[in-house]
Scaffold this active site. Structure first.
Site, mmCIF file in Angstrom:
data_model
loop_
_atom_site.group_PDB
_atom_site.id
_atom_site.type_symbol
_atom_site.label_atom_id
_atom_site.label_comp_id
_atom_site.label_asym_id
_atom_site.label_seq_id
_atom_site.Cartn_x
_atom_site.Cartn_y
_atom_site.Cartn_z
ATOM 1 N N GLU A 1 2.102 -8.531 8.438
ATOM 2 C CA GLU A 1 2.043 -7.060 8.415
ATOM 3 C C GLU A 1 3.037 -6.496 7.416
ATOM 4 O O GLU A 1 3.220 -5.286 7.328
ATOM 5 C CB GLU A 1 2.327 -6.513 9.816
ATOM 6 C CG GLU A 1 1.271 -6.894 10.841
ATOM 7 C CD GLU A 1 -0.133 -6.662 10.314
ATOM 8 O OE1 GLU A 1 -0.913 -7.637 10.246
ATOM 9 O OE2 GLU A 1 -0.451 -5.515 9.930
ATOM 10 N N ARG B 1 0.196 -9.540 -21.022
ATOM 11 C CA ARG B 1 -0.626 -9.369 -22.218
ATOM 12 C C ARG B 1 0.036 -8.417 -23.218
ATOM 13 O O ARG B 1 -0.326 -8.414 -24.400
ATOM 14 C CB ARG B 1 -2.020 -8.886 -21.879
ATOM 15 C CG ARG B 1 -2.093 -7.486 -21.293
ATOM 16 C CD ARG B 1 -3.477 -7.174 -20.774
ATOM 17 N NE ARG B 1 -4.462 -7.071 -21.835
ATOM 18 C CZ ARG B 1 -4.628 -5.986 -22.596
ATOM 19 N NH1 ARG B 1 -3.840 -4.931 -22.420
ATOM 20 N NH2 ARG B 1 -5.561 -5.957 -23.512
ATOM 21 N N ASP C 1 -6.726 -0.632 -26.462
ATOM 22 C CA ASP C 1 -7.156 -0.728 -25.065
ATOM 23 C C ASP C 1 -7.554 0.634 -24.524
ATOM 24 O O ASP C 1 -6.969 1.641 -24.892
ATOM 25 C CB ASP C 1 -5.983 -1.212 -24.189
ATOM 26 C CG ASP C 1 -5.746 -2.702 -24.352
ATOM 27 O OD1 ASP C 1 -6.572 -3.353 -25.006
ATOM 28 O OD2 ASP C 1 -4.736 -3.175 -23.838
ATOM 29 N N PRO D 1 0.819 -1.219 0.000
ATOM 30 C CA PRO D 1 0.000 0.000 0.000
ATOM 31 C C PRO D 1 0.854 1.271 0.000
ATOM 32 O O PRO D 1 0.391 2.338 -0.336
ATOM 33 C CB PRO D 1 -0.796 -0.116 1.300
ATOM 34 C CG PRO D 1 -0.759 -1.547 1.669
ATOM 35 C CD PRO D 1 0.548 -2.062 1.182
#
Ligand SMILES: NC(=O)c1ccc(NCc2ccccc2N2CCOCC2)nc1
Length: 246
Positions: free
Chosen positions: A116, A154, A169, A89
């Protein structure tokens, strides 16, 4: 391209990379995904990979030693230099631009934290780049790693056939995607826009660009601010806005 994944859940990661376009890219040897489980490199009888957080507080932290040994084995498994990426994060937000840059590298490794997270000293010595797939908390880095594998895999040359080409895309041109339709032309839910049935490919291209611009303006206006629009796009967006407010 080779992608090494350091994870306590290798089967999960192998399955993520075995399906669809990415699975096919592996079969075509456009991509190679290998996994490394720190538990296999833990030397104590209980194969310990986590330890109590220094300073107290809840949760455990992934230990340096098993990760250091796993990373060493990973690096030595192939000659190419490897860029080590940590999913967390606290990382920089993953964007299509970054995906395109990563897709050009010969080799990356994805380090997946659990508990953690990982001892900061391991990160300081082994990690080249920290990435986040979004501002939310997951129970592990594996889903972030799966996102990177898919987005990068991809884009490997030959992974997509022409019908799926990456150029069209959404986000590839910095815009959201236009609407898509298949048969039947008429359905209880509505009709396919006539222009798409006209065979006028110039008009179809303009219609799709106008829809992409309009949707981006309506749903993600901040993306528009990031790119200069050429004269045609400015005109199409103006047309969309006029119709929207009409
Ligand atoms: N946004 C993302 O890319 C993302 C990535 C990983 C992740 N979790 C694994 C993790 C990895 C590193 C540090 C902490 C943690 N966490 C462990 C569980 O507790 C919360 C913190 N979550 C979200």
């Amino acid at each position: 391209m080779r992608i090494d994944v350091v994870t306590l859940f290798p089967d999960f990661m192998r399955q993520c990379a075995a399906v669809g376009v990415v699975g096919r890219a592996q079969q075509r040897e456009l991509l190679q995904v290998e996994t490394w489980n720190p538990r296999d490199y833990a030397t104590d009888n209980y194969r310990t990979v986590d330890g109590r957080t220094c300073g107290g507080g809840p949760g455990m932290v992934m230990l340096i030693e098993p990760l250091r040994t796993a990373l060493k084995a990973m690096r030595e498994a192939a000659p190419e230099p490897v860029r080590v990426i940590y999913l967390s994060p606290q990382g920089a937000r993953l964007t299509q631009g970054r995906v395109e840059a990563l897709a050009k590298l010969p080799r990356i490794a994805l380090l997946c934290g659990r508990y953690e997270g990982v001892d900061e000293r391991l990160l300081a010595h082994e990690v080249d780049e920290e990435l986040s797939i979004g501002d939310y908390v997951l129970s592990g880095g594996e889903l972030g790693a799966a996102v990177v594998i898919d987005a990068v895999g991809r884009l490997q040359d030959g992974a997509l056939n022409d019908a799926q080409s990456a150029e069209q895309d959404s986000f590839s041109n910095g815009l959201l995607d236009c609407p898509h339709y298949a048969k039947p032309v008429r359905d209880a839910y509505g009709e396919v826009p006539a222009v798409l049935l006209s065979g006028d490919h110039a008009a179809i291209r303009r219609w799709r660009l106008k829809q992409a611009l309009g949707r981006t303006w309506l749903r993600r206006p901040e993306l528009l601010a990031q790119r200069a629009l050429d004269a045609e796009s400015r005109a199409l967006l103006e047309e969309f806005r006029r119709e929207y407010f009409a």
